[in-house]
Enzyme design. Structure first.
Site, mmCIF file in Angstrom:
data_model
loop_
_atom_site.group_PDB
_atom_site.id
_atom_site.type_symbol
_atom_site.label_atom_id
_atom_site.label_comp_id
_atom_site.label_asym_id
_atom_site.label_seq_id
_atom_site.Cartn_x
_atom_site.Cartn_y
_atom_site.Cartn_z
ATOM 1 N N ASP A 92 0.789 -1.234 0.000
ATOM 2 C CA ASP A 92 0.000 0.000 0.000
ATOM 3 C C ASP A 92 0.818 1.278 0.000
ATOM 4 O O ASP A 92 0.348 2.322 0.454
ATOM 5 C CB ASP A 92 -0.922 -0.007 1.227
ATOM 6 C CG ASP A 92 -0.144 -0.266 2.511
ATOM 7 O OD1 ASP A 92 1.083 -0.048 2.506
ATOM 8 O OD2 ASP A 92 -0.760 -0.680 3.513
ATOM 9 N N ARG B 278 2.700 8.553 8.733
ATOM 10 C CA ARG B 278 2.458 9.960 8.397
ATOM 11 C C ARG B 278 1.362 10.585 9.249
ATOM 12 O O ARG B 278 1.476 11.714 9.714
ATOM 13 C CB ARG B 278 2.058 10.081 6.920
ATOM 14 C CG ARG B 278 3.191 10.394 5.991
ATOM 15 C CD ARG B 278 2.681 10.615 4.575
ATOM 16 N NE ARG B 278 3.683 11.267 3.731
ATOM 17 C CZ ARG B 278 4.772 10.677 3.254
ATOM 18 N NH1 ARG B 278 5.021 9.421 3.535
ATOM 19 N NH2 ARG B 278 5.621 11.348 2.485
ATOM 20 N N HIS C 165 6.330 5.552 12.868
ATOM 21 C CA HIS C 165 6.720 6.348 11.698
ATOM 22 C C HIS C 165 5.553 6.853 10.853
ATOM 23 O O HIS C 165 5.753 7.630 9.929
ATOM 24 C CB HIS C 165 7.625 5.510 10.790
ATOM 25 C CG HIS C 165 6.888 4.436 10.043
ATOM 26 N ND1 HIS C 165 6.605 3.214 10.594
ATOM 27 C CD2 HIS C 165 6.357 4.411 8.791
ATOM 28 C CE1 HIS C 165 5.944 2.478 9.716
ATOM 29 N NE2 HIS C 165 5.777 3.174 8.617
ATOM 30 N N HIS D 251 13.022 5.524 12.415
ATOM 31 C CA HIS D 251 12.873 5.655 10.962
ATOM 32 C C HIS D 251 13.650 6.880 10.480
ATOM 33 O O HIS D 251 13.759 7.869 11.200
ATOM 34 C CB HIS D 251 11.368 5.821 10.691
ATOM 35 C CG HIS D 251 10.985 5.721 9.250
ATOM 36 N ND1 HIS D 251 11.290 6.688 8.334
ATOM 37 C CD2 HIS D 251 10.280 4.774 8.577
ATOM 38 C CE1 HIS D 251 10.796 6.341 7.144
ATOM 39 N NE2 HIS D 251 10.192 5.181 7.278
ATOM 40 N N GLU E 137 -2.073 5.139 2.903
ATOM 41 C CA GLU E 137 -2.040 3.714 2.532
ATOM 42 C C GLU E 137 -3.418 3.120 2.252
ATOM 43 O O GLU E 137 -3.555 2.264 1.375
ATOM 44 C CB GLU E 137 -1.323 2.903 3.617
ATOM 45 C CG GLU E 137 0.176 3.148 3.722
ATOM 46 C CD GLU E 137 0.547 4.397 4.511
ATOM 47 O OE1 GLU E 137 -0.384 5.077 5.038
ATOM 48 O OE2 GLU E 137 1.739 4.725 4.591
ATOM 49 N N GLU F 119 -0.382 -8.982 -1.161
ATOM 50 C CA GLU F 119 -0.943 -8.396 0.072
ATOM 51 C C GLU F 119 -2.155 -7.520 -0.268
ATOM 52 O O GLU F 119 -2.276 -6.362 0.132
ATOM 53 C CB GLU F 119 0.096 -7.596 0.880
ATOM 54 C CG GLU F 119 -0.293 -7.362 2.328
ATOM 55 C CD GLU F 119 0.710 -6.530 3.105
ATOM 56 O OE1 GLU F 119 0.617 -5.287 3.077
ATOM 57 O OE2 GLU F 119 1.610 -7.122 3.732
HETATM 58 C C1 UD1 Z 1 6.749 4.865 3.435
HETATM 59 C C2 UD1 Z 1 5.338 4.433 3.003
HETATM 60 C C3 UD1 Z 1 4.624 3.749 4.161
HETATM 61 C C4 UD1 Z 1 5.462 2.641 4.769
HETATM 62 C C5 UD1 Z 1 6.852 3.169 5.111
HETATM 63 C C6 UD1 Z 1 7.719 2.025 5.577
HETATM 64 C C7 UD1 Z 1 4.167 5.879 1.420
HETATM 65 C C8 UD1 Z 1 3.366 7.111 1.232
HETATM 66 N N1 UD1 Z 1 4.577 5.632 2.654
HETATM 67 O O1 UD1 Z 1 6.562 5.856 4.435
HETATM 68 O O2 UD1 Z 1 3.413 3.196 3.697
HETATM 69 O O3 UD1 Z 1 4.837 2.207 5.970
HETATM 70 O O4 UD1 Z 1 7.440 3.742 3.943
HETATM 71 O O5 UD1 Z 1 8.820 2.451 6.297
HETATM 72 O O6 UD1 Z 1 4.435 5.189 0.483
HETATM 73 N N2 UD1 Z 1 14.154 8.487 4.328
HETATM 74 C C9 UD1 Z 1 15.524 8.405 4.243
HETATM 75 N N3 UD1 Z 1 16.108 7.191 3.952
HETATM 76 C C10 UD1 Z 1 15.390 6.061 3.752
HETATM 77 C C11 UD1 Z 1 13.982 6.144 3.851
HETATM 78 C C12 UD1 Z 1 13.383 7.355 4.124
HETATM 79 O O7 UD1 Z 1 16.224 9.392 4.420
HETATM 80 O O8 UD1 Z 1 15.962 5.004 3.482
HETATM 81 C C13 UD1 Z 1 13.513 9.794 4.627
HETATM 82 C C14 UD1 Z 1 13.533 10.751 3.426
HETATM 83 O O9 UD1 Z 1 13.758 12.055 3.883
HETATM 84 C C15 UD1 Z 1 12.088 10.647 2.901
HETATM 85 C C16 UD1 Z 1 11.325 10.421 4.191
HETATM 86 O O10 UD1 Z 1 12.158 9.595 4.983
HETATM 87 O O11 UD1 Z 1 11.692 11.799 2.190
HETATM 88 C C17 UD1 Z 1 9.953 9.819 4.036
HETATM 89 O O12 UD1 Z 1 9.976 8.653 3.202
HETATM 90 P P1 UD1 Z 1 8.625 8.174 2.464
HETATM 91 O O13 UD1 Z 1 8.908 6.918 1.725
HETATM 92 O O14 UD1 Z 1 8.021 9.287 1.718
HETATM 93 O O15 UD1 Z 1 7.632 7.927 3.674
HETATM 94 P P2 UD1 Z 1 7.692 6.861 4.844
HETATM 95 O O16 UD1 Z 1 7.190 7.542 6.068
HETATM 96 O O17 UD1 Z 1 9.019 6.219 4.862
HETATM 97 N N1 UDP Z 2 12.188 -3.494 10.325
HETATM 98 C C1 UDP Z 2 13.571 -3.608 10.204
HETATM 99 N N2 UDP Z 2 14.359 -2.724 10.907
HETATM 100 C C2 UDP Z 2 13.849 -1.765 11.713
HETATM 101 C C3 UDP Z 2 12.430 -1.656 11.818
HETATM 102 C C4 UDP Z 2 11.638 -2.529 11.102
HETATM 103 O O1 UDP Z 2 14.066 -4.469 9.484
HETATM 104 O O2 UDP Z 2 14.621 -1.018 12.326
HETATM 105 C C5 UDP Z 2 11.333 -4.413 9.541
HETATM 106 C C6 UDP Z 2 10.238 -5.155 10.288
HETATM 107 O O3 UDP Z 2 10.691 -6.402 10.777
HETATM 108 C C7 UDP Z 2 9.158 -5.315 9.241
HETATM 109 C C8 UDP Z 2 9.336 -4.091 8.360
HETATM 110 O O4 UDP Z 2 10.644 -3.613 8.598
HETATM 111 O O5 UDP Z 2 9.363 -6.454 8.433
HETATM 112 C C9 UDP Z 2 8.305 -3.048 8.723
HETATM 113 O O6 UDP Z 2 8.631 -1.874 8.111
HETATM 114 P P1 UDP Z 2 7.972 -0.485 8.507
HETATM 115 O O7 UDP Z 2 7.522 -0.529 9.924
HETATM 116 O O8 UDP Z 2 8.931 0.558 8.089
HETATM 117 O O9 UDP Z 2 6.748 -0.397 7.492
HETATM 118 P P2 UDP Z 2 5.221 -0.875 7.516
HETATM 119 O O10 UDP Z 2 5.205 -2.339 7.751
HETATM 120 O O11 UDP Z 2 4.540 -0.083 8.579
HETATM 121 O O12 UDP Z 2 4.729 -0.489 6.171
#
Ligand code: UD1
Ligand code: UDP
Length: 388
Positions: A98, A213, A211, A244, A134, A120
């Protein structure tokens, strides 16, 4: 021999963890020519997983920007995917879950008349803004998809209520459990501080992640203040929070939790130490989706830091409780688990409503069926009690 050309698209940490076992099996199947395209909506957190599972993407769109917007991610992913689809010309495109990558991937496939498979599929809260975005991403992916790999019977029911044809749905279990059974090992040794010196027998370790939004801002402040209250009240509790990389999350986490006694803010963990930490902690507090699926398999009580969940099965099985996002409610839910041994033991039993470790195999078999190679679809996954 006829081979199906399947392109897999993912971009974030959880998608990568959940798609990795499937990519491996597709490559081994002999009937599938597999291409992996990552949007890299996440960068470092995605790369950690790719390295662990030995996946080298064929295409990497490298779209992540600091503090990226939903529109920015969507536009960059769509433009990049159009180019890749025109070059690969796959028979099928697989997306997962999602995220915005999921939505953009399914839309890009639809635009190019490629059959889209949604892994999923069918999770719903029925609240458009929770989780945001999501809930809408997965509904849109559902509309754009031709093949639906629902993890549970409940997810299939949700799809059928939306008039998705039953013959396009297979109940597979969740691939997250395929990954988990490979990762958790009772002999695992942590190498990084503070985990390598952590006393899991006399301290009660709470594993925290947060984490989403819709939690950023006020709700996250409430949650983090609740975490402070809990560590101040229970001196044998230590909190480990792999934060995160989203700067908006980091800022709030640092301002409320940094430097506080028995609260460890650490970098995102690699999947192996994270999964094994889940296996050894006292309980989990999280707003994550995937962790709600993993921790019950490991017999760990989970307090979900949200008002609603799209994963009701573990709530029904009694290992997951919705704690909400209000400071007082979160403190109350955690205190009950810390003080009431019977309640704790009732919640701390292993259940596996989300999978049996064979979801990827069912998806491969279903793909071969949808493309006319197998005569029959696989048997649906059926939840049985007990851990994996
Ligand atoms: C995204 C997904 C969310 C998922 C989450 C898993 C969307 C809208 N959101 O949210 O569904 O639960 O990933 O973790 O698709 N960033 C880094 N390095 C990284 C990753 C992120 O610096 O490796 C920072 C960047 O500044 C980026 C921000 O995090 O702009 C947000 O990342 P983004 O993928 O937009 O949203 P998440 O909150 O990570
Ligand atoms: N996870 C990880 N390292 C971390 C936190 C989470 O490997 O520090 C793994 C966790 O076991 C799970 C996945 O990341 O499989 C969940 O990711 P996240 O919580 O970012 O996203 P969501 O599932 O909410 O989309």
């Amino acid at each position: 021999m006829k081979r199906i050309k399947v392109m897999t698209v993912f971009g974030t940490r959880p998608e990568a963890i959940k798609m990795a076992p499937l990519v491996k099996l597709m490559k081994e199947s002999g009937y599938i020519e597999t291409t992996v395209c990552v949007t890299a909506q996440h960068r470092e957190m995605l790369d950690q997983v790719l390295e662990l599972f030995g996946i080298v993407p064929d295409y990497d769109l490298d779209i992540m920007r600091e503090r990226q917007t939903l529109t920015g991610v969507t536009v960059r992913a769509l433009e990049g995917l159009e180019r890749v689809l025109d070059s690969v010309k796959p028979d099928a495109l697989l997306v997962h879950g999602d995220t915005t990558t999921t939505f953009a991937g399914s839309l890009a496939g639809f635009y190019r008349h490629v059959r889209v498979g949604h892994v999923e599929a069918g999770l719903r809260t029925f609240d458009r803004y929770s989780p945001y975005p999501e809930e809408i991403n997965r509904r849109l992916a559902g509309v754009l998809s031709d093949m639906h790999f629902a993890p549970t019977a409940g997810a299939k029911d949700n799809l059928m209520r939306e008039n998705v044809p039953e013959k396009s749905i297979v109940v597979t279990g969740n691939t997250v459990i395929d990954a988990l059974v490979q990762a958790v090992d009772s002999g695992y040794r942590f190498t990084q501080p503070p985990l390598k010196d952590m006393d899991f027998s006399s301290k009660r370790i709470i594993l925290l992640t947060c984490h989403r939004r819709e939690n950023i801002g006020g709700p996250m402040e409430e949650i983090f203040n609740a975490v402070r209250d809990i560590t101040e009240s229970y001196k044998d509790v230590e909190v480990v929070y792999p934060v995160h990389r989203n700067p908006a999350v980091l800022d709030t986490a640092r301002s409320i939790l940094e430097g506080k006694e028995r609260i460890h803010l650490i970098e995102p963990l690699n999947y192996l130490p994270f999964a094994n930490l889940m296996g050894r902690c006292f309980m989990v507090m999280t707003d994550s989706g995937g962790i709600q699926e993993e921790a019950p398999s490991l017999g760990k009580p989970v307090l979900v830091l949200r008002e609603v969940t799209e994963r009701p099965e573990a709530v029904q099985a009694g290992t997951v409780r919705l704690a909400g996002v209000k400071r007082a409610n979160v403190v109350k839910a955690a205190s009950e688990l810390l003080e009431d041994e019977k309640l704790y033991n009732d919640m701390a039993h292993a259940v596996n409503p989300y999978g049996d470790g064979r979801a990827s195999q069912r998806i491969v078999d279903a793909l071969l069926y949808f493309f006319g190679i197998n005569e029959k679809p696989p048997e649906d996954f059926c939840h049985v009690s007990g851990g994996v």
